[in-house]
Design a protein around this motif. Structure first.
Motif, short mmCIF file in Angstrom:
data_model
loop_
_atom_site.label_atom_id
_atom_site.label_comp_id
_atom_site.label_asym_id
_atom_site.label_seq_id
_atom_site.Cartn_x
_atom_site.Cartn_y
_atom_site.Cartn_z
N MET A 32 57.65 61.88 43.57
CA MET A 32 57.03 60.85 44.48
C MET A 32 56.71 59.57 43.64
N LYS A 33 56.60 58.37 44.25
CA LYS A 33 56.26 57.29 43.39
C LYS A 33 54.84 57.29 43.42
N LYS A 34 54.15 56.69 42.31
CA LYS A 34 52.72 56.51 42.35
C LYS A 34 52.21 54.98 42.93
N ASN A 35 51.13 55.09 43.62
CA ASN A 35 50.51 53.97 44.26
C ASN A 35 49.72 53.22 43.29
N ILE A 36 50.04 51.89 43.02
CA ILE A 36 49.51 51.02 41.84
C ILE A 36 48.88 49.89 42.84
N ALA A 37 47.42 49.62 42.67
CA ALA A 37 46.70 48.59 43.19
C ALA A 37 46.72 47.73 42.14
N ILE A 38 47.07 46.31 42.47
CA ILE A 38 46.75 45.11 41.57
C ILE A 38 45.49 44.63 42.10
N VAL A 39 44.33 44.66 41.35
CA VAL A 39 43.20 44.43 41.81
C VAL A 39 42.51 43.18 41.67
N TRP A 40 42.50 41.95 42.33
CA TRP A 40 42.19 41.04 41.96
C TRP A 40 41.08 40.26 42.91
N GLY A 41 40.64 38.94 42.51
CA GLY A 41 39.64 38.41 43.36
C GLY A 41 38.24 38.22 42.44
N GLY A 42 37.37 38.72 42.87
CA GLY A 42 36.02 38.90 42.19
C GLY A 42 35.10 37.91 42.85
N TYR A 43 33.82 37.69 41.99
CA TYR A 43 32.66 37.02 42.51
C TYR A 43 32.45 35.72 41.98
N SER A 44 33.17 35.25 40.90
CA SER A 44 33.19 34.16 40.38
C SER A 44 34.06 33.00 40.61
N SER A 45 34.16 31.63 40.04
CA SER A 45 34.90 30.61 40.21
C SER A 45 36.28 31.11 39.74
N GLU A 46 36.44 32.20 38.94
CA GLU A 46 37.91 32.36 38.44
C GLU A 46 38.49 33.01 39.27
N MET A 47 38.14 33.46 40.69
CA MET A 47 38.85 34.05 41.58
C MET A 47 40.40 33.22 41.71
N ILE A 48 40.31 31.87 41.56
CA ILE A 48 41.46 31.12 41.63
C ILE A 48 42.43 31.42 40.66
N VAL A 49 42.09 31.67 39.27
CA VAL A 49 42.70 32.32 38.31
C VAL A 49 43.14 33.76 38.41
N SER A 50 42.54 34.41 38.93
CA SER A 50 42.82 35.78 39.16
C SER A 50 44.06 35.99 40.14
N GLU A 51 43.75 35.13 41.31
CA GLU A 51 45.12 35.03 41.96
C GLU A 51 46.42 34.56 41.53
N LYS A 52 46.31 33.91 40.62
CA LYS A 52 47.66 33.40 39.68
C LYS A 52 47.86 34.60 38.84
N SER A 53 47.14 35.33 38.18
CA SER A 53 47.45 36.42 37.27
C SER A 53 48.04 37.51 38.15
N MET A 54 47.41 37.76 39.22
CA MET A 54 47.81 38.92 40.18
C MET A 54 49.42 38.63 40.67
N ALA A 55 49.66 37.47 40.88
CA ALA A 55 51.12 37.09 40.98
C ALA A 55 52.00 37.45 39.97
N GLY A 56 51.45 37.16 38.73
CA GLY A 56 52.09 37.61 37.75
C GLY A 56 52.49 38.83 37.50
N ILE A 57 51.51 39.65 37.52
CA ILE A 57 51.28 41.04 37.42
C ILE A 57 52.29 41.58 38.50
N TYR A 58 52.14 41.11 39.82
CA TYR A 58 53.00 41.71 40.90
C TYR A 58 54.42 41.66 40.49
N SER A 59 54.86 40.29 39.86
CA SER A 59 56.30 40.18 39.53
C SER A 59 56.63 40.85 38.37
N PHE A 60 55.77 41.52 37.51
CA PHE A 60 56.24 42.20 36.29
C PHE A 60 56.31 43.57 36.30
N ILE A 61 55.64 44.15 37.33
CA ILE A 61 55.52 45.94 37.38
C ILE A 61 56.77 46.31 38.02
#
Length: 327
Positions: free
Chosen positions: A1-30
């Motif tokens: 059975m496939k394991k469920n992987i959560a790509i956790v992004w967002g956060g509490y700072s101005s870096e959320m906009i960078v986190s969203e871009k990194s999430m898109a990268g990780i999502y494409s790579f996994i």
């Protein structure tokens, strides 16, 4: 059975906009043939997961969500943390996941807390012979005199949020008249500020990861920018030339990779990290340790992985499976 992987992004700072871009990268790579991959967004107000363009609340009690499409509760087996800043880079999220017994990609709570605090981390590593810039620390309750700061550090001075990243609210100050405004800007991002003396030289960065007991340093990237320093515009708006592998001697390459591996072990890092240096008069000085490095399509780590002749999808699978095997 496939394991469920959560790509956790967002956060509490101005870096959320960078986190969203990194999430898109990780999502494409996994590897989606091997794992069920979900995008989980964390903010101060709510935690949500996106499935087929629908958004559902995350149950914080067990890190799960109810999926009405399949009429089942889905529990996440692993968290790939890609939050730059709090709560993903300072250890808060790691503490939560530790209590639930859920493995994750980044370093643990104590290591994250150490490395997130630039002043504490650099002075900790200084005790082990790692060269760093002279620095001063301020918090909201610190009484300070900008004339004393100028006398101790000289100009130029870098003023930055002590627990921030992506060069948000970071200033390079060349005169006393600019100093107070720069401190105020940094305090607008975080309640702690670090000020560092300027080191003239060329910037480099080196990625590193550990599988089982083997720490691997990736090829080094040379950073060339016409800007005053490697600021937000240089990092994310293309105002930079990134050369991988760096145009430095084999001896200096080996030295920076050695320092990176040593810093990895000294800080108790885990997963993939990135360490930034500046070389001045043939001496590498540590700038910063990034335990949740950017993972956009053009970020340093994907570049360095490719330069090493590795496949980033395979590497992320190794990172994930290494944590499952450690349970």
């Amino acid at each position: 059975m496939k394991k469920n992987i959560a790509i956790v992004w967002g956060g509490y700072s101005s870096e959320m906009i960078v986190s969203e871009k990194s999430m898109a990268g990780i999502y494409s790579f996994i590897d989606k043939e091997k794992y069920n991959v979900y995008k989980v967004r964390l903010t101060r107000s709510n935690w949500t997961v996106t499935v087929n363009e629908n958004t559902y609340p995350v149950d914080k009690n067990d890190f799960s969500f109810y999926n009405p499409d399949i009429n089942e509760k889905v529990k996440f087996d692993f968290a790939y943390i890609i939050i730059h800043g709090s709560p993903g880079e300072d250890g808060r999220l790691q503490g939560y996941l530790d209590m639930l017994g859920i493995p994750y990609s980044a370093c643990g709570m104590m290591a994250a807390s150490l490395t997130m605090n630039k002043f504490v981390c650099n002075n900790f590593l200084k005790n082990f012979g790692i060269k760093v810039a002279d620095s001063l620390y301020l918090n909201k309750d610190t009484k300070y005199d900008i004339n004393d700061i100028a006398a101790k550090l000289g100009f130029p001075i870098f003023v930055k949020p002590n627990t921030g990243g992506s060069s948000f609210a970071t200033s390079k100050i060349k005169s006393l008249e600019q100093l107070q405004k720069a401190i105020d800007i940094a305090f607008g991002e975080t309640p702690e500020v670090i000020m560092e003396s300027f080191i003239s030289g060329q910037e480099f960065t080196c990625g590193c990861y550990k599988i089982k007991d083997e720490v691997t340093a990736l090829p080094i990237t040379e950073i060339v920018t016409p800007n005053e320093f490697f600021n937000y515009e240089a990092k994310y708006e293309g105002q930079v030339e990134e050369i991988t592998p760096a145009r430095i001697s084999d001896e200096m390459t080996k030295e920076i990779q050695r320092l990176t591996r040593r810093i990895y072990d000294l800080t108790g890092a885990k997963g993939i990290i990135r360490v930034d240096f500046i070389i001045s008069d043939s001496i590498p000085y540590l700038l910063e340790v990034n335990t949740v490095p950017g993972m956009t399509f053009t970020s340093f780590i994907p570049q360095q992985v490719a330069a090493a002749g590795l496949n980033i999808t395979d590497l992320l699978t190794e990172i994930i499976e290494n944590e499952f095997n450690a349970i």
